[in-house]
Design an enzyme around this catalytic site. Structure first.
Site, PDB file in Angstrom:
ATOM      1  N   ARG A 116       0.835  -1.207   0.000  1.00 36.00           N
ATOM      2  CA  ARG A 116       0.000   0.000   0.000  1.00 36.00           C
ATOM      3  C   ARG A 116       0.871   1.260   0.000  1.00 36.00           C
ATOM      4  O   ARG A 116       0.963   1.959  -1.008  1.00 36.00           O
ATOM      5  CB  ARG A 116      -0.940  -0.033   1.222  1.00 36.00           C
ATOM      6  CG  ARG A 116      -2.054   0.978   1.188  1.00 36.00           C
ATOM      7  CD  ARG A 116      -1.665   2.373   1.585  1.00 36.00           C
ATOM      8  NE  ARG A 116      -1.127   2.457   2.950  1.00 36.00           N
ATOM      9  CZ  ARG A 116      -0.575   3.560   3.433  1.00 36.00           C
ATOM     10  NH1 ARG A 116      -0.472   4.650   2.703  1.00 36.00           N
ATOM     11  NH2 ARG A 116      -0.084   3.574   4.669  1.00 36.00           N
ATOM     12  N   ASP A 117       1.563   1.534   1.080  1.00 34.49           N
ATOM     13  CA  ASP A 117       2.330   2.786   1.173  1.00 34.49           C
ATOM     14  C   ASP A 117       3.466   2.787   0.160  1.00 34.49           C
ATOM     15  O   ASP A 117       3.808   3.824  -0.411  1.00 34.49           O
ATOM     16  CB  ASP A 117       2.892   2.950   2.597  1.00 34.49           C
ATOM     17  CG  ASP A 117       3.090   4.405   2.995  1.00 34.49           C
ATOM     18  OD1 ASP A 117       3.120   5.264   2.106  1.00 34.49           O
ATOM     19  OD2 ASP A 117       3.220   4.679   4.201  1.00 34.49           O
ATOM     20  N   HIS A 166       4.854   4.678  12.775  1.00 40.37           N
ATOM     21  CA  HIS A 166       4.893   4.581  11.307  1.00 40.37           C
ATOM     22  C   HIS A 166       5.940   5.581  10.821  1.00 40.37           C
ATOM     23  O   HIS A 166       5.638   6.736  10.571  1.00 40.37           O
ATOM     24  CB  HIS A 166       3.491   4.919  10.764  1.00 40.37           C
ATOM     25  CG  HIS A 166       3.364   4.883   9.278  1.00 40.37           C
ATOM     26  ND1 HIS A 166       2.874   3.794   8.581  1.00 40.37           N
ATOM     27  CD2 HIS A 166       3.632   5.808   8.333  1.00 40.37           C
ATOM     28  CE1 HIS A 166       2.852   4.052   7.299  1.00 40.37           C
ATOM     29  NE2 HIS A 166       3.308   5.282   7.102  1.00 40.37           N
ATOM     30  N   HIS A 191       8.698   7.013   8.315  1.00 35.87           N
ATOM     31  CA  HIS A 191       9.351   7.043   6.997  1.00 35.87           C
ATOM     32  C   HIS A 191      10.833   7.328   7.249  1.00 35.87           C
ATOM     33  O   HIS A 191      11.205   7.977   8.228  1.00 35.87           O
ATOM     34  CB  HIS A 191       8.689   8.099   6.107  1.00 35.87           C
ATOM     35  CG  HIS A 191       7.365   7.623   5.565  1.00 35.87           C
ATOM     36  ND1 HIS A 191       7.208   7.206   4.264  1.00 35.87           N
ATOM     37  CD2 HIS A 191       6.160   7.468   6.151  1.00 35.87           C
ATOM     38  CE1 HIS A 191       5.950   6.818   4.077  1.00 35.87           C
ATOM     39  NE2 HIS A 191       5.290   6.964   5.213  1.00 35.87           N
ATOM     40  N   CYS A 228       8.860   9.193  -2.858  1.00 36.89           N
ATOM     41  CA  CYS A 228       8.048  10.019  -3.738  1.00 36.89           C
ATOM     42  C   CYS A 228       8.655  10.052  -5.129  1.00 36.89           C
ATOM     43  O   CYS A 228       9.834  10.372  -5.287  1.00 36.89           O
ATOM     44  CB  CYS A 228       7.965  11.436  -3.179  1.00 36.89           C
ATOM     45  SG  CYS A 228       7.068  12.531  -4.283  1.00 36.89           S
ATOM     46  N   ASN A 269       9.051   4.074   3.783  1.00 40.13           N
ATOM     47  CA  ASN A 269       9.016   3.694   5.197  1.00 40.13           C
ATOM     48  C   ASN A 269      10.328   3.010   5.555  1.00 40.13           C
ATOM     49  O   ASN A 269      11.049   2.551   4.683  1.00 40.13           O
ATOM     50  CB  ASN A 269       7.892   2.682   5.442  1.00 40.13           C
ATOM     51  CG  ASN A 269       6.536   3.284   5.202  1.00 40.13           C
ATOM     52  OD1 ASN A 269       6.078   3.342   4.083  1.00 40.13           O
ATOM     53  ND2 ASN A 269       5.906   3.734   6.263  1.00 40.13           N
TER      54      ASN A 269
END
Ligand code: HMG
Ligand code: MG
Length: 306
Positions: free
Chosen positions: A19-20, A211, A213, A244, A253
């Site tokens: 997902r991420d 969580h 990054h 990104c 992450n």
């Protein structure tokens, strides 16, 4: 008390790469390859995996195949699949896809929240009443994310007390756990200690997760602070998949292999087979077609000769 007195026997790793990780890839990965990644993650012993998102395909086209992922990915006994879910339409899709868990998300900073879900923080929380309670009533577990707690790309510093109020609201609506997000990967250990002290003064540690990054290489240092403070769930992405596409060099992450390598080396078990996890990282690199930033992913588990 030192870190060594505080080390737990085991922690839970919550895997977010499908997902991420994949939501940030410049190209959309074909559905069957995504399924291959999830299968490799399951084979490594990971027990909590965020497999996709049920968000608007116009906003995140990379995960437009969420329904198909939920439908065709083989379930594995003991593994919980979760998916991001912003609204009632997302919940409908999660139920149709037979998900056992969903995750709602909101930012501690107003501007990031607007950019991410096109709503104010207040309206987002109000909208969750159509998601969290109804999901719990239908037997799903609901996780919550509070993003931008360590800093916002638009507003800079963020008052963690705003995030704390949001976390209380998520828990009171029915989330079983709230994952605290360093979305920008900008946090440092002293800041993490301050944020966690505040949250833990009002919320029990099992209801919180980190969580982080790893954009600036501080994720593991922050996680060690989390361990010391009593946090026992850490989100991670195999190979460090993510980042990104419009910011070359930005990492995703914390890499799951790096997290697991560090924890196992400290005598903290995760239930994950590191060699198989490294293989899952190789699957991740193959399906996206480029190298990933994870340190263990690049160096291997053992770098010494022999
Ligand atoms: P909107 O455009 O304001 O809302 O989007 P809308 O209700 O007007 O919907 C627009 C269109 O999307 C409509 O379709 C809806 O039907 C459709 P149209 O009529 O134009 O054809 N739609 C949906 N379709 C499928 N599934 C749905 C859904 N909802 C609406 N669930 C919305 C509002 C919240 C939907 C949008 O802003 C959105 O999807 N945002 C998601 C953004 C996102 O996924 N961001 C990344 C995840 S967050 C993150 O990465 C942080 C995290 O990792 C933690 C951290 O790092 O800190 C979790
Ligand atoms: Mg994230």
């Amino acid at each position: 008390m030192s870190l060594f007195d505080a080390l737990p026997a085991e922690v839970s790793v919550y895997e977010v790469s499908p997902r991420d990780g994949l939501q940030n890839e410049a190209v959309t990965v074909p559905t069957t390859r995504k399924v291959r990644l999830v299968e490799a993650l399951c084979a490594s012993g990971l027990r909590r995996i965020e497999v996709t998102s049920f968000v608007s395909p116009k906003w995140v086209p990379q995960l437009a195949d969420g329904d198909e992922i939920a439908r065709i990915t083989p379930r594995v006994e003991g593994v919980t699949f979760s998916a991001l879910c912003p609204n009632a339409r997302g919940l409908e899709r999660a139920l149709e896809g037979g998900m056992e868990e969903i995750a709602v998300f909101i930012s501690a900073s107003e501007t990031h929240n607007q950019k991410n879900v096109n709503k104010t923080v207040e309206d987002t929380l109000a909208g969750f009443r159509e998601v969290i309670g109804p999901a719990v009533a239908q037997g799903l577990r609901v996780r919550g994310y509070v993003s931008t707690l360590w800093g916002c790309p638009y507003e800079g510093d963020v008052d963690p007390r705003a995030g704390l109020q949001i976390a209380h609201e998520l828990l009171s609506q029915g989330c079983y756990q709230v994952s605290l997000g360093d979305t920008l990967g900008i946090g440092t250990p002293v800041q993490t200690q301050r944020i966690l002290s505040l949250f833990l003064s009002e919320i029990d540690a099992p209801q919180l997760a980190l969580h982080m990054h790893d954009t600036r290489g501080t994720a593991l240092a922050n996680i060690v602070v989390g361990l010391e403070q009593g946090i026992r769930t850490f989100d991670a992405s195999v190979g460090g998949l993510g980042g990104c596409p419009y910011a070359p060099g930005a990492a995703g992450n914390v890499a799951t292999e790096d997290l697991v390598f560090m924890l196992h080396g400290m005598g903290v078990s995760t239930g994950v087979d590191l060699e198989k996890l490294v293989q899952a990282g190789q699957v991740a690199a193959a399906i996206v077609g480029h190298e990933l930033p994870g340190k263990v992913h690049r160096a291997g588990v053992r770098s010494l000769p022999g």
